[in-house]
Design an enzyme around this catalytic site. Structure first.
Site, PDB file in Angstrom:
ATOM      1  N   ARG A 296       0.795  -1.077   0.123  1.00 56.17           N
ATOM      2  CA  ARG A 296       0.017   0.167  -0.115  1.00 56.17           C
ATOM      3  C   ARG A 296       0.808   1.163  -0.034  1.00 56.17           C
ATOM      4  O   ARG A 296       2.096   1.395   0.666  1.00 56.17           O
ATOM      5  CB  ARG A 296      -0.997  -0.011   1.366  1.00 56.17           C
ATOM      6  CG  ARG A 296      -1.898  -0.897   0.947  1.00 56.17           C
ATOM      7  CD  ARG A 296      -3.167  -0.455   0.144  1.00 56.17           C
ATOM      8  NE  ARG A 296      -4.278  -1.237   0.193  1.00 56.17           N
ATOM      9  CZ  ARG A 296      -4.360  -2.402  -0.617  1.00 56.17           C
ATOM     10  NH1 ARG A 296      -3.586  -2.694  -1.322  1.00 56.17           N
ATOM     11  NH2 ARG A 296      -5.472  -3.152  -0.680  1.00 56.17           N
TER      12      ARG A 296
ATOM     13  N   HIS B  12      -0.486  -0.224  -9.714  1.00 51.75           N
ATOM     14  CA  HIS B  12      -1.209  -1.113  -8.685  1.00 51.75           C
ATOM     15  C   HIS B  12      -1.904  -2.011  -9.305  1.00 51.75           C
ATOM     16  O   HIS B  12      -3.084  -2.394  -9.255  1.00 51.75           O
ATOM     17  CB  HIS B  12      -2.399  -0.146  -8.199  1.00 51.75           C
ATOM     18  CG  HIS B  12      -2.811  -0.827  -6.674  1.00 51.75           C
ATOM     19  ND1 HIS B  12      -3.043  -0.103  -5.629  1.00 51.75           N
ATOM     20  CD2 HIS B  12      -3.118  -2.062  -6.476  1.00 51.75           C
ATOM     21  CE1 HIS B  12      -3.560  -0.946  -4.823  1.00 51.75           C
ATOM     22  NE2 HIS B  12      -3.325  -2.208  -4.945  1.00 51.75           N
TER      23      HIS B  12
HETATM   24  P1  NAP Z   1      -1.876 -11.361   5.500  1.00 51.82           P
HETATM   25  O1  NAP Z   1      -2.214 -12.690   4.796  1.00 51.82           O
HETATM   26  O2  NAP Z   1      -2.838 -10.765   6.143  1.00 51.82           O
HETATM   27  O3  NAP Z   1      -0.344 -11.157   5.751  1.00 51.82           O
HETATM   28  C1  NAP Z   1       0.069 -10.060   6.445  1.00 51.82           C
HETATM   29  C2  NAP Z   1       1.467 -10.320   6.913  1.00 51.82           C
HETATM   30  O4  NAP Z   1       1.959  -9.113   7.342  1.00 51.82           O
HETATM   31  C3  NAP Z   1       1.558 -11.425   8.264  1.00 51.82           C
HETATM   32  O5  NAP Z   1       2.422 -12.308   7.882  1.00 51.82           O
HETATM   33  C4  NAP Z   1       1.506 -10.440   9.338  1.00 51.82           C
HETATM   34  O6  NAP Z   1       2.053 -11.123  10.326  1.00 51.82           O
HETATM   35  C5  NAP Z   1       2.319  -9.209   8.648  1.00 51.82           C
HETATM   36  N1  NAP Z   1       2.166  -8.257   9.534  1.00 51.82           N
HETATM   37  C6  NAP Z   1       1.117  -7.498   9.882  1.00 51.82           C
HETATM   38  N2  NAP Z   1       1.237  -6.364  10.637  1.00 51.82           N
HETATM   39  C7  NAP Z   1       2.690  -6.327  11.200  1.00 51.82           C
HETATM   40  C8  NAP Z   1       3.535  -5.636  11.945  1.00 51.82           C
HETATM   41  N3  NAP Z   1       3.083  -4.680  12.580  1.00 51.82           N
HETATM   42  N4  NAP Z   1       4.607  -6.045  12.020  1.00 51.82           N
HETATM   43  C9  NAP Z   1       5.332  -7.109  11.409  1.00 51.82           C
HETATM   44  N5  NAP Z   1       4.396  -7.978  10.327  1.00 51.82           N
HETATM   45  C10 NAP Z   1       3.198  -7.457  10.347  1.00 51.82           C
HETATM   46  O7  NAP Z   1      -2.127 -10.420   3.855  1.00 51.82           O
HETATM   47  P2  NAP Z   1      -1.859 -10.816   2.474  1.00 51.82           P
HETATM   48  O8  NAP Z   1      -2.769 -11.458   1.924  1.00 51.82           O
HETATM   49  O9  NAP Z   1      -0.430 -11.660   2.368  1.00 51.82           O
HETATM   50  O10 NAP Z   1      -1.571  -9.456   1.631  1.00 51.82           O
HETATM   51  C11 NAP Z   1      -0.597  -8.552   2.301  1.00 51.82           C
HETATM   52  C12 NAP Z   1      -0.993  -7.222   1.534  1.00 51.82           C
HETATM   53  O11 NAP Z   1      -0.838  -6.938   0.196  1.00 51.82           O
HETATM   54  C13 NAP Z   1      -2.470  -6.474   1.476  1.00 51.82           C
HETATM   55  O12 NAP Z   1      -2.709  -6.147   2.963  1.00 51.82           O
HETATM   56  C14 NAP Z   1      -2.391  -5.521   0.631  1.00 51.82           C
HETATM   57  O13 NAP Z   1      -2.276  -4.256   1.267  1.00 51.82           O
HETATM   58  C15 NAP Z   1      -1.361  -5.957  -0.212  1.00 51.82           C
HETATM   59  N6  NAP Z   1      -1.918  -6.439  -1.641  1.00 51.82           N
HETATM   60  C16 NAP Z   1      -1.571  -5.553  -2.828  1.00 51.82           C
HETATM   61  C17 NAP Z   1      -2.003  -6.077  -4.072  1.00 51.82           C
HETATM   62  C18 NAP Z   1      -1.366  -5.028  -5.100  1.00 51.82           C
HETATM   63  O14 NAP Z   1      -1.856  -5.276  -6.220  1.00 51.82           O
HETATM   64  N7  NAP Z   1      -0.582  -4.326  -4.970  1.00 51.82           N
HETATM   65  C19 NAP Z   1      -2.718  -6.950  -4.062  1.00 51.82           C
HETATM   66  C20 NAP Z   1      -2.998  -7.803  -3.083  1.00 51.82           C
HETATM   67  C21 NAP Z   1      -2.648  -7.437  -1.731  1.00 51.82           C
HETATM   68  P3  NAP Z   1       1.346 -12.277  11.200  1.00 51.82           P
HETATM   69  O15 NAP Z   1       1.695 -13.652  10.317  1.00 51.82           O
HETATM   70  O16 NAP Z   1       1.915 -12.599  12.509  1.00 51.82           O
HETATM   71  O17 NAP Z   1       0.018 -12.119  11.220  1.00 51.82           O
HETATM   72  C1  GLV Z   2      -5.218  -5.026  -3.873  1.00 49.35           C
HETATM   73  O1  GLV Z   2      -4.580  -3.930  -3.725  1.00 49.35           O
HETATM   74  C2  GLV Z   2      -5.637  -5.964  -2.923  1.00 49.35           C
HETATM   75  O2  GLV Z   2      -5.417  -5.588  -1.680  1.00 49.35           O
HETATM   76  O3  GLV Z   2      -6.229  -7.058  -3.322  1.00 49.35           O
END
Ligand code: NAP
Ligand code: GLV
Length: 306
Positions: free
Chosen positions: A221, A269
């Site tokens: 983000r 994005h």
């Molecule tokens: P997720 O499964 O919720 O994983 C988040 C990870 O971040 C977990 O390992 C979590 O730790 C860690 N985390 C959260 N807060 C933290 C902190 N304060 N300190 C250290 N580690 C922390 O999320 P995801 O599905 O992998 O997605 C991650 C992010 O990618 C989304 O929230 C979104 O913003 C972004 N995204 C971007 C796109 C794009 O096209 N650019 C697309 C999809 C997603 P724990 O394992 O200990 O909970």
């Molecule tokens: C895209 O940015 C997502 O959070 O899936």
């Protein structure tokens, strides 16, 4: 059962049609102010008005992984916010990160520039061991990216809130270990959710702690990066460059310096796009599970914010 669809910046019709086909017993409709009360909502960046007008909503299904646009609203305590669990996004993230990493490590950007000048120039091979890749966020997407990067035999590190055990990945957890994680990282991949704890986490101190010649792959983000800190770190030679997919303001304004910096690559994005068919199947499956009284995955914990 009624399902309201409210997708800011996306056309609702194909989603209404797809959800209706997947859940024929439901009444699926595109939400507009004053619409009838629904049991569930399928949303992207919904307005506060939707929540205020629909107090009986049980589930709010986000059509993305990141729920920051929902968590900044005033939500009633009983409402479950549900994020997409992968739904075809983790393989896209793995492609994106491996592409950006290998393009940088193998200097394909330099070869492209040379080739455009008609120049046949070799560059000395670099040592893979000198390019440890550190992944911030070892969740659904980060873990998949870690496994993909391992395939290319780079050293891999990871940082998360709670401690993880991933074969072959040097895992760090919590704020207290962030410094150790950063000083051992050269290519930093950001896959954190945007929360109060992570806003502005990429800044001159944290990026300055990376190994010299560091490289940033920023795909979570825009709010994670203090944008004005990046170019000075690149121009001073501390960082070698960055691949950026997300920005404080999107679309990235035409006059923004990131567009024209020779060591910065910008994408709009799209590192992992929401895939409609997979997402509808996942959301419909979860709505059915809730109806049967079963637990579902991907429910956001309000106190964590993700
Ligand atoms: P997720 O499964 O919720 O994983 C988040 C990870 O971040 C977990 O390992 C979590 O730790 C860690 N985390 C959260 N807060 C933290 C902190 N304060 N300190 C250290 N580690 C922390 O999320 P995801 O599905 O992998 O997605 C991650 C992010 O990618 C989304 O929230 C979104 O913003 C972004 N995204 C971007 C796109 C794009 O096209 N650019 C697309 C999809 C997603 P724990 O394992 O200990 O909970
Ligand atoms: C895209 O940015 C997502 O959070 O899936």
């Amino acid at each position: 059962m009624r399902i309201a669809v409210c997708l800011t910046d996306n056309k609702p019709e194909p989603w209404v049609e797809g959800l209706q086909a997947a859940l024929p017993e439901a009444e699926v409709f595109a939400w507009s102010p004053g619409a009838p009360q629904a049991d569930h909502a399928v949303v992207w960046a919904p307005p506060q008005q939707l929540i205020d007008e629909q107090p009986q909503l049980k589930g709010m299904f986000n059509i993305g992984a990141g729920v920051d646009a929902i968590m900044k609203l005033r939500l009633p305590p009983g409402l479950q916010v549900v994020r997409l669990d992968d739904a075809g996004m983790s393989v896209q993230m793995a492609e994106y990160v491996c592409h950006a990493l290998i393009r940088h490590f193998r200097e394909f950007d330099v070869y492209e520039a040379e080739a455009r000048q008609g120049r046949w120039v070799y560059r000395k091979p670099l040592e893979r061991a000198d390019f440890p890749v550190g992944i911030m966020g070892l969740g659904v997407l980060g873990e998949r990216v870690a496994r993909a990067v391992q395939q290319f035999e780079f050293p891999v590190l990871g940082w998360s809130r709670t401690r993880k055990e991933i074969d072959g990945v040097r895992c760090f957890a919590g704020e207290a270990r962030l410094g150790d994680f950063l000083v051992n990282t050269r290519v930093l991949v950001n896959l954190l959710p945007l929360t109060d704890a992570t806003r502005g986490i990429l800044n001159k101190t944290t990026l300055g702690a990376l190994k010299r010649g560091g490289y940033l792959i920023h795909i979570a983000r825009g709010g994670h990066l203090v944008e004005e800190d990046l170019i000075p770190l690149i121009d001073s030679g501390h960082l070698a460059g960055a691949t950026l997919d997300v920005f404080q303001q999107e679309p990235l304004p035409g006059e923004h310096a990131f567009w024209r910096h020779p060591k910065i690559t910008v994408t709009p994005h799209g590192s992992a796009r929401t895939l409609r068919r997979e997402s509808i199947a996942q959301i419909a499956g979860k709505i059915r599970a809730l109806q049967r009284g079963e637990a579902i995955t991907g429910v956001v914990e309000p106190e964590r914010g993700y």
